[in-house]
Scaffold this motif. Structure first.
Motif, PDB file in Angstrom:
ATOM      1  N   VAL A 161      -1.537  -7.635  -4.265  1.00  0.00           N
ATOM      2  CA  VAL A 161      -1.416  -8.662  -3.399  1.00  0.00           C
ATOM      3  C   VAL A 161      -1.699  -9.918  -3.846  1.00  0.00           C
ATOM      4  N   GLN A 190       1.545   3.338  16.261  1.00  0.00           N
ATOM      5  CA  GLN A 190       2.009   2.159  16.330  1.00  0.00           C
ATOM      6  C   GLN A 190       3.224   1.864  16.516  1.00  0.00           C
ATOM      7  N   ASN A 233      -8.000   4.196  -6.903  1.00  0.00           N
ATOM      8  CA  ASN A 233      -8.456   3.924  -5.656  1.00  0.00           C
ATOM      9  C   ASN A 233      -7.754   4.912  -4.848  1.00  0.00           C
ATOM     10  N   PHE A 259      -3.805   8.025   8.563  1.00  0.00           N
ATOM     11  CA  PHE A 259      -3.122   6.893   8.440  1.00  0.00           C
ATOM     12  C   PHE A 259      -1.753   7.098   9.016  1.00  0.00           C
ATOM     13  N   LEU A 261      -1.609   7.315  12.532  1.00  0.00           N
ATOM     14  CA  LEU A 261      -1.916   5.722  13.176  1.00  0.00           C
ATOM     15  C   LEU A 261      -0.555   5.209  13.261  1.00  0.00           C
ATOM     16  N   VAL A 262       0.033   5.302  12.029  1.00  0.00           N
ATOM     17  CA  VAL A 262       1.239   4.491  11.937  1.00  0.00           C
ATOM     18  C   VAL A 262       2.184   4.839  12.972  1.00  0.00           C
ATOM     19  N   SER A 267      -9.610   6.051   0.012  1.00  0.00           N
ATOM     20  CA  SER A 267     -10.913   6.001  -0.442  1.00  0.00           C
ATOM     21  C   SER A 267     -11.615   4.365  -0.045  1.00  0.00           C
ATOM     22  N   LEU A 268     -10.967   3.516   0.261  1.00  0.00           N
ATOM     23  CA  LEU A 268     -11.596   2.285   0.493  1.00  0.00           C
ATOM     24  C   LEU A 268     -11.633   1.860   1.903  1.00  0.00           C
ATOM     25  N   THR A 269     -10.605   2.372   2.796  1.00  0.00           N
ATOM     26  CA  THR A 269     -10.476   2.061   4.256  1.00  0.00           C
ATOM     27  C   THR A 269     -11.395   3.286   4.968  1.00  0.00           C
ATOM     28  N   ILE A 295      -9.641   5.384   6.179  1.00  0.00           N
ATOM     29  CA  ILE A 295      -8.825   6.128   6.761  1.00  0.00           C
ATOM     30  C   ILE A 295      -7.836   7.124   5.705  1.00  0.00           C
ATOM     31  N   CYS A 327     -10.898  -4.298  -6.724  1.00  0.00           N
ATOM     32  CA  CYS A 327      -9.503  -4.385  -6.159  1.00  0.00           C
ATOM     33  C   CYS A 327      -9.665  -3.822  -4.495  1.00  0.00           C
ATOM     34  N   PRO A 328      -8.921  -4.724  -3.666  1.00  0.00           N
ATOM     35  CA  PRO A 328      -9.116  -4.198  -2.218  1.00  0.00           C
ATOM     36  C   PRO A 328      -7.933  -3.381  -1.686  1.00  0.00           C
ATOM     37  N   ILE A 329      -7.101  -3.172  -2.646  1.00  0.00           N
ATOM     38  CA  ILE A 329      -5.672  -2.377  -2.372  1.00  0.00           C
ATOM     39  C   ILE A 329      -5.726  -1.143  -3.026  1.00  0.00           C
TER      40      ILE A 329
END
Lengths: 500, 92
Positions: free
Chosen positions: B10, B89, B69, B82, B85-86, B73-75, B77, B54-56
């Protein structure tokens, strides 16, 4: 009956006993003179100033060193107004150009902040390069910075060097177990740290940074995001601790969380607080500390008065075409600032006279007889009622009580009528406005059409356009007195519950 | 031995100043790693710096094309959650 105008004074404490006698129009009342001197024209810190002075943020700091569950780094949308969001990233030289252009065009602009879109102190070169140039080229602009606090202790001395005298730290918790539910990871000493350990380090750094700033005489505001079920019960303690350490203002903001934002909280259905929940917590904290209630949670590239964004007028291609003579502009700015200060000062004198009058008679006599009432105000700024109901995209909420008038907060809505003959989805927009006004019994505006009148009344909200162009507090007091005379304010414990 | 940044990047700049070899550079549509300069931080840091900040999830790959990652591993979720949830949504 005359009532004083209060701010952030718990209603039961009341009037002069609350210790801010003589300056109850301003939540800065209890502050030492040297701090008031610094904040009186800062729109983000002074409820009064935000009607007159403007601020801007420059987006020079893209990188971030932590992850918060309410943030999604992918986000970039010009229609969204919330922290962390920007449209155009600037290099320091561009940012300075933009600041000078805005300051010359909007002389009310007194404050420049760097707030992101990442963390300013995770981008120290870009952030301090911008501050250095501005402190040289535009000494009449106040500089401030907003940070998550992780690397704050490393940069306190450099901040002092550039006369940055306002720092905002976002502190959502002082307990690592709570923190682990908000921060999935941090980047610390060249490693990614997760979970409770990460939260513990972040909290320690935030508190250390807060103490170091206070020790150097730099003003610290603390922002907290209220996350129901996560830290809502915990924030009163946060408020107590940061106040004890010397933060001068606490700003509890509601979590903004929608599935389409793609944040962890959005995805997992974490809700934000209701207006009532937010107000209850702010009241709870205000016993301990000066609370801020007019925050608009603006974008990291916002320009203009709080609640407005004129960023579109200052895109890089437009700025390149502007010819700015800043030394000349500075003279004009000084004149504008002097005129605003004069107006504020005369208002202050008038209000103080009123407060003293009330403290002698009336106040105590009337106190037990009437109940508090929430009123909504439609205003474009300037401290007066000057917005048409249908054009208001937000309402300011005040509470009138025997103790006086106090500002509670603002509530966003969608302008009911965008002008012209067709109010496209007017019906749903009106519903939204009525929902935003839940708990209010009166809405004061400069004008209101026939159509919304009935639905508002049936929702228990009395529309009123008779106080157009009057100062907000005066109109509220007049309205409250009118309700008292009509016998609408008789104390009923059940009704009191609803309002409180 | 070099990492690669892919299109889910991003452009948040977090990695660029951390690279000990100045292998990361600004580019569009996304940042890039110069494979001749990247040594995966070997000898410089215990953890590869770009990967650690890296946040992504999935934006940086190793030589085998594996996400450093990986999803979840980061969220926190995990992929199955995931997707659920999608789907929820989209149904809403």
């Amino acid at each position: 009956m005359e009532l004083p105008v209060l701010n952030n004074v718990a209603p039961e404490a009341g009037g002069c006993s609350a210790g801010s006698c003589g300056s109850t129009d301003d939540q800065m009342g209890h502050l030492p003179e040297h701090i008031r001197e610094k904040v009186f024209n800062h729109p983000c810190y002074s409820e009064e100033a935000h009607h007159y002075f403007a601020r801007m943020h420059v987006a020079v700091a893209p990188a971030c060193n932590i992850q918060c569950h309410y943030c999604n780094r992918k986000y970039d949308c010009a229609n969204e107004s919330r922290p962390g969001v920007v449209s155009e990233l600037h290099h320091p030289v561009q940012a300075v150009k933009k600041v000078l252009a805005v300051a010359a065009t909007i002389p009310q602009m007194t404050v420049l902040g760097i707030a992101g879109p990442g963390d300013p102190l995770a981008n120290p070169e870009r952030t301090f390069e911008t501050f250095r140039m501005l402190s040289e080229q535009a000494p009449d602009i106040k500089l401030c910075v907003s940070t998550n606090g992780l690397s704050l202790p490393d940069h306190v001395d450099e901040m002092a060097k550039y006369n940055i005298d306002h720092v905002t730290i976002t502190i959502n918790c002082v307990d690592p177990d709570v923190g682990a539910l908000i921060y999935p990871w941090i980047f610390w000493k060249n490693k990614r740290i997760k979970g409770r350990e990460a939260a513990a380090i972040l909290i320690e750094q935030q508190q250390k940074g807060l103490e170091m700033l206070v020790a150097r005489g730099i003003l610290v505001k603390v922002n907290s995001v209220m996350i129901p079920g996560v830290n809502d019960k915990h924030l009163a303690e946060v408020s107590r601790i940061v106040k004890a350490k010397g933060a001068f203002l606490h700003n509890v903001m509601p979590l903004i969380s929608e599935a389409e934002h793609g944040t962890f909280y959005g995805m997992t259905g974490q809700r934000g607080p209701t207006n009532e929940e937010l107000q209850t917590l702010q009241d709870e904290c205000s016993g301990d500390m000066n609370m801020m209630r007019h925050c608009r949670q603006c974008r990291a590239d916002a320009v203009g008065l709080l609640g407005e964004d004129r960023g579109d007028e200052f895109t890089m291609d437009k700025i390149e075409k502007m010819d700015i003579n800043y030394p000349e502009a500075m003279k004009m700015r000084a004149e504008v600032h002097a005129a605003i200060n004069e107006e504020l000062e005369s208002k202050r004198v008038a209000k103080n006279a009123k407060v003293q009058l009330v403290s002698i008679d009336g106040l105590k006599l009337n106190k037990p007889e009437t109940r508090p009432v929430l009123m909504a105000i439609a205003t474009k700024g300037g401290g007066v009622i000057n917005e048409h109901f249908g054009h208001a995209s937000e309402f300011l909420i005040y509470e009138a009580s025997p103790s006086g008038v106090r500002f509670i907060g603002h509530r966003k809505t969608v302008a009911y009528c965008e002008g012209g003959d067709t109010c496209g989805d007017g019906e749903t927009a009106l519903d939204k406005s009525i929902k935003a006004l839940t708990g209010c019994e009166v809405v004061l505006c400069s004008k209101i059409g026939f159509e919304p009148w009935g639905p508002l009344e049936s929702a228990g909200i009395q529309p009123n356009g008779e106080h157009a162009m009057e100062p907000i507090e005066d109109a509220i007091l007049a309205m409250y007195e009118e309700m008292r005379v009509a016998g609408k304010l008789v104390h009923k414990s059940s009704e009191q519950q609803k309002v409180a | 031995m070099a990492f690669e940044i892919i299109e889910s990047c991003v452009n948040c700049w977090a990695c660029e100043p951390l690279c000990p070899n100045k292998a990361i550079y600004e580019a569009r549509p996304h940042f890039m790693i110069d494979p001749d300069k990247c040594n995966e931080c070997a000898g410089d840091f215990e953890e590869s710096q770009c990967v650690s900040i890296c946040p992504i999830e999935g934006a940086i790959l190793n030589e085998l094309g594996e996400a450093l990652n990986p999803p979840g591993s980061l969220t926190g979720i995990l992929p199955a959650k995931f997707a659920e949830l999608v789907a929820r949504q989209q149904a809403a």
